[in-house]
Design an enzyme around this catalytic site. Structure first.
Site, PDB file in Angstrom:
ATOM      1  N   PHE A   1       4.589  -2.107   3.797  1.00  0.00           N
ATOM      2  CA  PHE A   1       5.701  -3.059   3.852  1.00  0.00           C
ATOM      3  C   PHE A   1       6.875  -2.447   4.595  1.00  0.00           C
ATOM      4  CE2 PHE A   1       6.556  -0.626   0.004  1.00  0.00           C
ATOM      5  CZ  PHE A   1       7.929  -0.460   0.012  1.00  0.00           C
ATOM      6  N   CYS A   2       7.756  -3.326   5.076  1.00  0.00           N
ATOM      7  CA  CYS A   2       8.964  -2.920   5.784  1.00  0.00           C
ATOM      8  C   CYS A   2       9.999  -4.024   5.592  1.00  0.00           C
ATOM      9  CB  CYS A   2       8.665  -2.666   7.258  1.00  0.00           C
ATOM     10  SG  CYS A   2       7.941  -4.103   8.097  1.00  0.00           S
ATOM     11  N   THR A   3      11.025  -4.046   6.407  1.00  0.00           N
ATOM     12  CA  THR A   3      12.103  -5.015   6.218  1.00  0.00           C
ATOM     13  C   THR A   3      11.627  -6.448   6.414  1.00  0.00           C
ATOM     14  OG1 THR A   3      13.685  -3.376   7.024  1.00  0.00           O
ATOM     15  CG2 THR A   3      14.435  -5.663   6.926  1.00  0.00           C
TER      16      THR A   3
END
Length: 253
Positions: free
Chosen positions: A180-182
Protein backbone atom coordinates in the site's frame (compact mmCIF):
# COMPACT_ATOMS: atom_id res chain seq x y z
CA UNK A 1 -14.07 25.48 -0.11
CA UNK A 2 -11.23 24.08 -2.19
CA UNK A 3 -11.61 20.68 -3.86
CA UNK A 4 -8.38 18.67 -3.80
CA UNK A 5 -7.82 15.77 -6.17
CA UNK A 6 -5.33 12.96 -6.65
CA UNK A 7 -5.42 10.78 -9.75
CA UNK A 8 -3.16 8.75 -12.00
CA UNK A 9 -3.37 6.49 -15.02
CA UNK A 10 -0.78 4.13 -16.42
CA UNK A 11 -1.29 4.23 -20.18
CA UNK A 12 0.97 4.66 -23.20
CA UNK A 13 1.54 8.34 -24.00
CA UNK A 14 3.17 8.59 -27.41
CA UNK A 15 3.62 12.36 -27.36
CA UNK A 16 4.11 13.55 -23.75
CA UNK A 17 4.98 17.11 -24.82
CA UNK A 18 1.70 17.51 -26.69
CA UNK A 19 -0.34 16.21 -23.76
CA UNK A 20 1.58 18.40 -21.31
CA UNK A 21 0.82 21.52 -23.32
CA UNK A 22 -2.89 20.66 -23.46
CA UNK A 23 -3.09 19.83 -19.75
CA UNK A 24 -1.32 23.06 -18.82
CA UNK A 25 -3.67 25.13 -20.98
CA UNK A 26 -6.81 23.49 -19.59
CA UNK A 27 -5.66 23.67 -15.97
CA UNK A 28 -4.72 27.34 -16.36
CA UNK A 29 -8.09 28.04 -17.97
CA UNK A 30 -9.77 26.58 -14.87
CA UNK A 31 -7.44 28.46 -12.47
CA UNK A 32 -6.20 25.22 -10.89
CA UNK A 33 -3.03 24.79 -8.88
CA UNK A 34 -0.96 21.72 -8.12
CA UNK A 35 1.36 19.39 -9.99
CA UNK A 36 1.02 17.10 -13.00
CA UNK A 37 3.68 14.62 -14.08
CA UNK A 38 3.52 13.14 -17.56
CA UNK A 39 5.68 10.36 -19.00
CA UNK A 40 5.46 7.81 -21.75
CA UNK A 41 3.99 5.45 -19.12
CA UNK A 42 1.09 7.72 -18.10
CA UNK A 43 -0.02 10.71 -16.04
CA UNK A 44 -0.02 11.57 -12.31
CA UNK A 45 -2.06 14.53 -11.05
CA UNK A 46 -2.46 16.45 -7.80
CA UNK A 47 -4.75 19.41 -8.52
CA UNK A 48 -6.85 21.74 -6.40
CA UNK A 49 -9.35 24.49 -7.09
CA UNK A 50 -13.00 25.44 -7.17
CA UNK A 51 -15.26 22.37 -7.35
CA UNK A 52 -16.90 23.44 -10.60
CA UNK A 53 -13.57 24.16 -12.26
CA UNK A 54 -12.11 20.86 -11.03
CA UNK A 55 -15.12 19.10 -12.52
CA UNK A 56 -14.68 20.88 -15.84
CA UNK A 57 -11.00 19.96 -16.03
CA UNK A 58 -11.53 16.27 -15.35
CA UNK A 59 -14.51 16.15 -17.71
CA UNK A 60 -12.17 17.43 -20.41
CA UNK A 61 -9.41 14.99 -19.48
CA UNK A 62 -11.66 11.94 -19.25
CA UNK A 63 -13.19 12.67 -22.64
CA UNK A 64 -9.86 11.27 -23.87
CA UNK A 65 -10.33 7.48 -24.06
CA UNK A 66 -6.90 6.95 -22.50
CA UNK A 67 -8.13 8.46 -19.24
CA UNK A 68 -11.82 7.56 -19.30
CA UNK A 69 -11.47 5.00 -16.49
CA UNK A 70 -9.17 7.09 -14.31
CA UNK A 71 -10.11 6.98 -10.63
CA UNK A 72 -10.11 10.41 -8.99
CA UNK A 73 -9.85 10.78 -5.22
CA UNK A 74 -11.38 13.90 -3.68
CA UNK A 75 -11.00 15.81 -0.42
CA UNK A 76 -11.75 19.35 0.71
CA UNK A 77 -9.92 22.14 2.49
CA UNK A 78 -10.73 25.71 3.35
CA UNK A 79 -7.57 26.99 1.66
CA UNK A 80 -5.57 26.26 -1.48
CA UNK A 81 -2.69 23.90 -0.51
CA UNK A 82 -0.59 24.58 -3.62
CA UNK A 83 1.37 27.72 -4.45
CA UNK A 84 1.35 27.34 -8.22
CA UNK A 85 0.59 25.07 -11.15
CA UNK A 86 3.37 22.84 -12.47
CA UNK A 87 3.18 20.44 -15.42
CA UNK A 88 6.36 18.45 -16.00
CA UNK A 89 7.55 15.70 -18.34
CA UNK A 90 9.46 12.93 -16.58
CA UNK A 91 10.97 9.52 -17.47
CA UNK A 92 8.41 7.93 -15.08
CA UNK A 93 5.32 9.29 -13.33
CA UNK A 94 6.71 7.70 -10.17
CA UNK A 95 10.42 6.97 -10.26
CA UNK A 96 11.30 3.31 -9.56
CA UNK A 97 13.90 2.57 -12.27
CA UNK A 98 12.90 -1.07 -12.66
CA UNK A 99 12.14 -2.36 -16.14
CA UNK A 100 10.41 -5.40 -14.62
CA UNK A 101 7.76 -3.25 -12.93
CA UNK A 102 5.94 -1.59 -15.82
CA UNK A 103 2.16 -1.38 -15.33
CA UNK A 104 1.90 -0.99 -19.11
CA UNK A 105 2.73 -4.70 -19.37
CA UNK A 106 0.11 -5.83 -16.88
CA UNK A 107 -1.27 -5.20 -13.43
CA UNK A 108 -0.77 -7.06 -10.17
CA UNK A 109 -3.88 -8.46 -8.45
CA UNK A 110 -5.56 -6.02 -6.09
CA UNK A 111 -7.71 -6.07 -2.98
CA UNK A 112 -10.51 -3.58 -2.33
CA UNK A 113 -10.66 -1.52 0.86
CA UNK A 114 -13.81 -3.33 1.99
CA UNK A 115 -12.20 -6.76 1.61
CA UNK A 116 -8.99 -5.63 3.31
CA UNK A 117 -11.01 -4.32 6.26
CA UNK A 118 -12.60 -7.75 6.66
CA UNK A 119 -9.21 -9.44 6.47
CA UNK A 120 -7.88 -7.08 9.14
CA UNK A 121 -10.83 -7.89 11.38
CA UNK A 122 -10.24 -11.61 10.92
CA UNK A 123 -6.45 -11.46 11.10
CA UNK A 124 -6.14 -13.47 7.89
CA UNK A 125 -7.25 -13.54 4.27
CA UNK A 126 -10.14 -15.59 2.89
CA UNK A 127 -7.91 -18.66 2.57
CA UNK A 128 -6.74 -18.45 6.16
CA UNK A 129 -3.28 -17.16 5.29
CA UNK A 130 -1.66 -14.60 7.60
CA UNK A 131 -1.51 -11.01 6.39
CA UNK A 132 1.48 -8.72 6.01
CA UNK A 133 0.74 -5.12 5.07
CA UNK A 134 3.76 -3.66 3.31
CA UNK A 135 4.12 0.12 3.47
CA UNK A 136 5.93 1.20 0.30
CA UNK A 137 6.23 4.85 1.34
CA UNK A 138 9.25 6.76 2.59
CA UNK A 139 10.15 6.91 6.28
CA UNK A 140 9.25 10.62 6.50
CA UNK A 141 5.69 9.76 5.47
CA UNK A 142 5.27 6.76 7.75
CA UNK A 143 5.82 8.82 10.91
CA UNK A 144 2.42 10.48 10.37
CA UNK A 145 0.60 7.15 10.36
CA UNK A 146 0.29 3.67 8.86
CA UNK A 147 -1.77 0.51 9.16
CA UNK A 148 -1.54 -1.27 12.50
CA UNK A 149 1.27 -3.81 12.44
CA UNK A 150 2.43 -2.84 8.95
CA UNK A 151 5.92 -3.68 7.75
CA UNK A 152 7.65 -0.34 7.24
CA UNK A 153 11.06 0.18 5.67
CA UNK A 154 13.82 2.72 6.46
CA UNK A 155 13.86 4.26 2.98
CA UNK A 156 14.12 7.85 1.82
CA UNK A 157 13.12 7.22 -1.80
CA UNK A 158 10.93 4.67 -3.55
CA UNK A 159 13.91 3.39 -5.55
CA UNK A 160 15.43 2.07 -2.30
CA UNK A 161 12.54 -0.32 -1.67
CA UNK A 162 13.92 -3.45 -3.41
CA UNK A 163 17.14 -3.39 -1.41
CA UNK A 164 15.41 -2.64 1.89
CA UNK A 165 12.92 -5.46 1.38
CA UNK A 166 15.54 -8.14 0.73
CA UNK A 167 16.09 -9.06 4.39
CA UNK A 168 12.33 -9.57 4.88
CA UNK A 169 11.70 -11.96 2.01
CA UNK A 170 11.81 -15.15 4.07
CA UNK A 171 9.30 -13.78 6.57
CA UNK A 172 6.89 -12.91 3.76
CA UNK A 173 7.00 -16.27 2.02
CA UNK A 174 4.03 -17.86 3.81
CA UNK A 175 1.85 -14.75 4.07
CA UNK A 176 -0.47 -12.80 1.81
CA UNK A 177 1.34 -9.51 1.26
CA UNK A 178 -0.74 -6.38 0.62
CA UNK A 179 1.37 -3.48 -0.62
CA UNK A 180 0.00 0.00 0.00
CA UNK A 181 0.93 3.65 -0.46
CA UNK A 182 -0.79 7.04 -0.48
CA UNK A 183 -3.00 6.74 -3.55
CA UNK A 184 -2.05 3.50 -5.28
CA UNK A 185 0.66 4.46 -7.74
CA UNK A 186 3.70 3.24 -5.80
CA UNK A 187 2.12 0.03 -4.52
CA UNK A 188 1.10 -0.77 -8.10
CA UNK A 189 4.72 -0.74 -9.24
CA UNK A 190 5.96 -2.41 -6.06
CA UNK A 191 3.53 -5.31 -6.38
CA UNK A 192 4.51 -5.84 -10.00
CA UNK A 193 8.20 -5.85 -9.17
CA UNK A 194 7.69 -8.30 -6.29
CA UNK A 195 5.81 -10.64 -8.61
CA UNK A 196 8.52 -10.40 -11.25
CA UNK A 197 11.08 -11.13 -8.53
CA UNK A 198 9.42 -14.42 -7.67
CA UNK A 199 6.84 -13.51 -5.02
CA UNK A 200 3.45 -14.83 -6.12
CA UNK A 201 1.59 -13.92 -2.93
CA UNK A 202 1.42 -10.13 -3.42
CA UNK A 203 -1.62 -7.89 -3.83
CA UNK A 204 -1.94 -4.12 -4.05
CA UNK A 205 -4.46 -2.06 -2.09
CA UNK A 206 -6.88 -0.57 -4.60
CA UNK A 207 -6.77 3.23 -4.30
CA UNK A 208 -4.10 3.23 -1.60
CA UNK A 209 -4.60 4.72 1.85
CA UNK A 210 -6.70 7.60 0.56
CA UNK A 211 -9.00 5.17 -1.22
CA UNK A 212 -9.28 3.16 2.00
CA UNK A 213 -10.17 6.27 3.99
CA UNK A 214 -12.71 7.32 1.37
CA UNK A 215 -14.47 3.94 1.21
CA UNK A 216 -14.28 2.45 4.71
CA UNK A 217 -12.74 5.04 7.05
CA UNK A 218 -9.80 4.50 9.35
CA UNK A 219 -10.43 1.05 10.83
CA UNK A 220 -7.11 -0.70 11.33
CA UNK A 221 -5.11 2.46 10.62
CA UNK A 222 -3.18 4.49 13.19
CA UNK A 223 -2.72 8.22 12.62
CA UNK A 224 -2.92 10.22 9.40
CA UNK A 225 -1.78 9.87 5.81
CA UNK A 226 1.04 12.18 4.73
CA UNK A 227 0.44 14.19 1.55
CA UNK A 228 2.96 16.22 -0.46
CA UNK A 229 1.40 19.66 -0.10
CA UNK A 230 0.73 22.25 2.58
CA UNK A 231 -2.03 20.20 4.21
CA UNK A 232 0.81 17.93 5.42
CA UNK A 233 -1.45 14.96 6.24
CA UNK A 234 -5.09 13.83 6.11
CA UNK A 235 -7.01 11.99 8.82
CA UNK A 236 -9.37 9.09 8.04
CA UNK A 237 -12.18 11.61 7.45
CA UNK A 238 -9.92 13.24 4.83
CA UNK A 239 -9.58 16.38 6.94
CA UNK A 240 -6.21 18.15 6.68
CA UNK A 241 -3.76 18.46 9.53
CA UNK A 242 -2.99 22.02 8.37
CA UNK A 243 -5.67 24.14 6.73
CA UNK A 244 -4.46 27.71 6.81
CA UNK A 245 -4.19 30.59 4.42
CA UNK A 246 -0.86 30.76 2.67
CA UNK A 247 1.19 33.68 4.05
CA UNK A 248 1.78 36.46 1.56
CA UNK A 249 5.32 36.79 0.27
CA UNK A 250 7.09 39.88 1.49
CA UNK A 251 10.17 41.49 0.09
CA UNK A 252 13.23 42.33 2.13
CA UNK A 253 13.41 45.87 3.39
Amino acid sequence: MITNTAAYQFVTIQHPQTLAASVLAQAEQQALKGSVLIAEEGINLFLAGDAEQIGAFYAWLQADARFARMRIKYSESAYQPFARLKVKIKPEIISFRRDDASPLQGRAPSVTPAVLREWLRNGQDDRGRPLVLLDTRNAQEVVYGTFQGALTLPIDTFTELPGALESHRAALADATVVSFCTGGIRCEKAALWMQADGMDNVLQLEGGILGYFEEVGGEGYDGRCFVFDERVALDPELKPLVDAERPAKTGKI
